[in-house]
Write a protein that holds these residues in place. Structure first.
Motif: not given
Length: 117
Positions: A108-109, A112, A115-117
């Protein structure tokens, strides 16, 4: 067709629940509601489960309103919008293998970076 999923019942007999899914990530997702054609795909899939597949449709957007969501389900099959995907993700978060979770986050990164979890 973007994904395939099946779930056996545990009795070792034919007739599994069998999904074929289409993803639509762009703003033109409404134009993809009929991309999966049973007539075109059925000839290739019967021996897998012996039951017809269920079409599925996934979008990264929330589909608001019962009427619109019902229409999408009628046209495209079992629908996974942002809300439904978030609920499923939360339900299985604790049992999802950590190594696979890390690989998915890394993927995903790529698209994005923030992107933060």
């Amino acid at each position: 067709m973007d994904y395939v999923a099946w779930k056996p019942f545990g009795d070792q007999r034919n007739g599994k629940i069998f999904l074929l899914g289409q993803c639509a990530c762009g703003n033109d997702w409404v134009d993809k509601l009929d991309d999966l054609s049973k007539e075109k795909l059925q000839q290739w899939l019967n021996p897998i489960t012996w039951a017809e597949f269920l079409p599925a449709f996934s979008v990264p957007y929330h589909i608001p309103g019962h009427y619109i969501f019902s229409y999408v389900c009628t046209q495209a099959g079992v629908t996974f919008d942002r809300l439904r995907l978030a609920i499923i993700s939360e339900q299985y978060n604790a049992t999802f293998p950590q190594e696979l979770k890390e690989k998915l986050i890394a993927g995903v990164r790529l698209f994005l970076p923030d992107y933060r979890t």
